[in-house]
Design a protein around this motif. Structure first.
Motif, PDB file in Angstrom:
ATOM      1  N   ASP A 190       0.839  -1.208   0.000  1.00 10.28           N
ATOM      2  CA  ASP A 190       0.000   0.000   0.000  1.00 10.28           C
ATOM      3  C   ASP A 190       0.872   1.255   0.000  1.00 10.28           C
ATOM      4  O   ASP A 190       0.575   2.229  -0.691  1.00 10.28           O
ATOM      5  CB  ASP A 190      -0.938   0.008   1.210  1.00 10.28           C
ATOM      6  CG  ASP A 190      -2.045  -1.031   1.105  1.00 10.28           C
ATOM      7  OD1 ASP A 190      -2.280  -1.563  -0.007  1.00 10.28           O
ATOM      8  OD2 ASP A 190      -2.671  -1.327   2.143  1.00 10.28           O
ATOM      9  N   PHE A 191       1.946   1.222   0.779  1.00  9.87           N
ATOM     10  CA  PHE A 191       2.892   2.339   0.803  1.00  9.87           C
ATOM     11  C   PHE A 191       3.506   2.547  -0.583  1.00  9.87           C
ATOM     12  O   PHE A 191       3.589   3.675  -1.075  1.00  9.87           O
ATOM     13  CB  PHE A 191       3.985   2.077   1.847  1.00  9.87           C
ATOM     14  CG  PHE A 191       5.104   3.075   1.810  1.00  9.87           C
ATOM     15  CD1 PHE A 191       4.953   4.324   2.380  1.00  9.87           C
ATOM     16  CD2 PHE A 191       6.309   2.762   1.208  1.00  9.87           C
ATOM     17  CE1 PHE A 191       5.986   5.264   2.342  1.00  9.87           C
ATOM     18  CE2 PHE A 191       7.350   3.674   1.159  1.00  9.87           C
ATOM     19  CZ  PHE A 191       7.186   4.932   1.730  1.00  9.87           C
ATOM     20  N   LEU A 192       3.933   1.453  -1.214  1.00  7.76           N
ATOM     21  CA  LEU A 192       4.532   1.554  -2.550  1.00  7.76           C
ATOM     22  C   LEU A 192       3.535   2.081  -3.578  1.00  7.76           C
ATOM     23  O   LEU A 192       3.915   2.804  -4.499  1.00  7.76           O
ATOM     24  CB  LEU A 192       5.084   0.199  -2.999  1.00  7.76           C
ATOM     25  CG  LEU A 192       6.322  -0.296  -2.251  1.00  7.76           C
ATOM     26  CD1 LEU A 192       6.704  -1.694  -2.750  1.00  7.76           C
ATOM     27  CD2 LEU A 192       7.486   0.663  -2.379  1.00  7.76           C
ATOM     28  N   LEU A 193       2.272   1.719  -3.433  1.00  5.08           N
ATOM     29  CA  LEU A 193       1.241   2.248  -4.336  1.00  5.08           C
ATOM     30  C   LEU A 193       1.186   3.767  -4.244  1.00  5.08           C
ATOM     31  O   LEU A 193       1.092   4.448  -5.266  1.00  5.08           O
ATOM     32  CB  LEU A 193      -0.133   1.655  -4.005  1.00  5.08           C
ATOM     33  CG  LEU A 193      -0.395   0.249  -4.522  1.00  5.08           C
ATOM     34  CD1 LEU A 193      -1.633  -0.348  -3.862  1.00  5.08           C
ATOM     35  CD2 LEU A 193      -0.566   0.255  -6.032  1.00  5.08           C
ATOM     36  N   ASP A 194       1.259   4.294  -3.024  1.00  5.75           N
ATOM     37  CA  ASP A 194       1.270   5.744  -2.843  1.00  5.75           C
ATOM     38  C   ASP A 194       2.514   6.384  -3.465  1.00  5.75           C
ATOM     39  O   ASP A 194       2.464   7.518  -3.905  1.00  5.75           O
ATOM     40  CB  ASP A 194       1.214   6.107  -1.357  1.00  5.75           C
ATOM     41  CG  ASP A 194      -0.200   6.299  -0.858  1.00  5.75           C
ATOM     42  OD1 ASP A 194      -1.151   6.112  -1.638  1.00  5.75           O
ATOM     43  OD2 ASP A 194      -0.350   6.638   0.335  1.00  5.75           O
TER      44      ASP A 194
END
Length: 172
Positions: free
Chosen positions: A63-67
């Motif tokens: 989820d962090f990488l998606l951001d």
């Protein structure tokens, strides 16, 4: 046998586990139980692999990488792990390797990961000679893991995603 003296500030319960039982519980595999134990023990000193070995950690980091618009790095590593676990015959390995190359390594890819040109050329050469093998992407995987550890993971550990992950595990 080891002995230790333990003093607590609050009322506590101490669990003593012999070496054989510890190995039975945690084993040598890097599963979720071992990952959670290591995360609880290491806290802020945990490395990326500890987080990725835990299902909630994997989701949180993704989820962090998606951001950050960098999810292709984790997707690439995950695809390589799946590829390496494949015990299929040579032609199937060649096909799967080509799919990974086309999706993550090729210059024309929408999800291209940042690998050194020499590494890309070596992978391209092996694929061109139709001699793909399960170790084909090992160096590329190490390269991307190292990059994520040094770059994305250091920011992740300062993010709300890591804080929420630790809260879900009860690590504060």
């Amino acid at each position: 046998m080891r002995t230790a003296t333990v003093t607590t500030v609050d009322r506590s319960l101490l669990l003593s586990v012999d070496k054989e039982s510890f190995r039975t519980i945690f084993g040598n595999a890097e599963g979720p139980l071992q990952a959670e134990f290591e995360l609880r023990l290491l806290r802020e000193s945990a490395c990326l692999q500890h987080v990725l070995n835990h299902p909630l950690g994997m989701t949180s980091f993704r989820d962090f990488l998606l951001d950050e618009h960098a999810e292709e790095n984790l997707d690439f590593v995950t695809a390589i792990i799946s590829f390496q676990l494949d015990n299929a015959n040579g032609s199937h390995i060649q096909t799967k390797a080509q799919v990974i190359f086309d999706k993550y390594v090729s210059e024309a890819s929408q999800s291209q990961v940042n690998l050194p040109a020499k590494m890309v050329d070596e992978i391209k050469h092996v694929l061109g000679t139709k001699s793909a093998h399960l170790g084909l992407f090992l160096d590329a995987r190490r390269e991307i893991m190292q990059m994520m550890e040094q770059d994305n993971f250091s920011r992740y550990k300062q993010s709300r995603y890591f804080k929420a992950f630790k809260e879900r595990l009860g690590i504060l």
